[in-house]
Design a protein around this motif. Structure first.
Motif, mmCIF file in Angstrom:
data_model
loop_
_atom_site.group_PDB
_atom_site.id
_atom_site.type_symbol
_atom_site.label_atom_id
_atom_site.label_comp_id
_atom_site.label_asym_id
_atom_site.label_seq_id
_atom_site.Cartn_x
_atom_site.Cartn_y
_atom_site.Cartn_z
ATOM 1 N N LEU A 91 55.104 50.958 45.642
ATOM 2 C CA LEU A 91 53.756 50.861 44.741
ATOM 3 C C LEU A 91 54.049 51.074 43.326
ATOM 4 O O LEU A 91 53.281 51.658 42.466
ATOM 5 N N MET A 92 55.005 50.178 42.831
ATOM 6 C CA MET A 92 55.052 50.175 41.444
ATOM 7 C C MET A 92 54.165 49.698 40.234
ATOM 8 O O MET A 92 53.833 50.032 39.459
ATOM 9 N N GLY A 93 53.268 48.540 40.841
ATOM 10 C CA GLY A 93 52.281 48.176 40.227
ATOM 11 C C GLY A 93 51.240 49.163 39.989
ATOM 12 O O GLY A 93 50.426 49.328 38.884
ATOM 13 N N ARG A 94 50.725 49.781 40.963
ATOM 14 C CA ARG A 94 49.994 50.856 40.956
ATOM 15 C C ARG A 94 50.404 52.037 40.117
ATOM 16 O O ARG A 94 49.356 52.841 39.219
ATOM 17 N N VAL A 96 57.849 53.682 33.600
ATOM 18 C CA VAL A 96 57.634 53.734 34.969
ATOM 19 C C VAL A 96 59.028 53.194 35.499
ATOM 20 O O VAL A 96 59.602 53.605 36.514
ATOM 21 N N CYS A 97 58.969 51.877 35.328
ATOM 22 C CA CYS A 97 60.162 51.130 35.960
ATOM 23 C C CYS A 97 61.578 51.467 35.454
ATOM 24 O O CYS A 97 62.616 51.190 36.312
ATOM 25 N N GLY A 98 61.412 51.486 34.509
ATOM 26 C CA GLY A 98 63.033 51.970 33.532
ATOM 27 C C GLY A 98 63.251 53.265 34.325
ATOM 28 O O GLY A 98 64.537 53.571 34.557
ATOM 29 N N ARG A 99 62.449 54.288 34.326
ATOM 30 C CA ARG A 99 62.919 55.740 34.696
ATOM 31 C C ARG A 99 63.308 55.394 36.384
ATOM 32 O O ARG A 99 64.340 56.120 36.640
ATOM 33 N N HIS A 137 49.913 55.117 35.037
ATOM 34 C CA HIS A 137 50.512 55.609 33.644
ATOM 35 C C HIS A 137 50.083 55.022 32.531
ATOM 36 O O HIS A 137 49.932 55.689 31.499
ATOM 37 N N ALA A 138 49.536 53.848 32.605
ATOM 38 C CA ALA A 138 48.843 53.228 31.430
ATOM 39 C C ALA A 138 47.681 53.783 31.151
ATOM 40 O O ALA A 138 47.152 54.087 29.964
ATOM 41 N N LEU A 189 47.574 44.454 41.300
ATOM 42 C CA LEU A 189 47.478 43.456 42.581
ATOM 43 C C LEU A 189 48.958 43.384 43.093
ATOM 44 O O LEU A 189 49.679 42.504 42.795
ATOM 45 N N GLY A 190 49.198 44.355 44.009
ATOM 46 C CA GLY A 190 50.454 44.479 44.611
ATOM 47 C C GLY A 190 51.476 45.000 43.345
ATOM 48 O O GLY A 190 51.247 45.917 42.678
#
Length: 80
Positions: free
Chosen positions: A21-24, A71-74, A29-30, A40-41
């Motif tokens: 659920l990375m998009g979420r 988020v993604c880098g971490r 976080h934003a 959206l996914g």
């Protein structure tokens, strides 16, 4: 309107696991950084108003970049 697709590997375009659920997570976080985005996914959707001024658009882009990186880098650094 713009969409940013989050992937596990940019070179191969390998998708992220759906359960992550990375998009979420990026959108959540934003929101804490001051921007409302829509997941959206694993696509982060940005819908600024048509009349947005350039300094505010720049701030929005900075927040989006920061949210994705944090988020993604971490997550990527943890799994490496």
């Amino acid at each position: 309107m713009a969409g940013i697709e989050l992937v596990a590997d940019r070179a191969t375009q390998r998708p992220l696991p759906a359960a992550a659920l990375m998009g979420r997570a990026v959108c959540k976080h934003a929101r804490g950084l001051g921007a409302l985005l829509r997941p959206l996914g694993d696509v982060v959707v940005i819908m600024p108003p048509l009349a947005i001024d350039l300094p505010l658009l720049d701030e929005l882009c900075t927040i989006v970049y920061r949210a994705i990186d944090e988020v993604c880098g971490r997550k990527a650094r943890r799994s490496a």
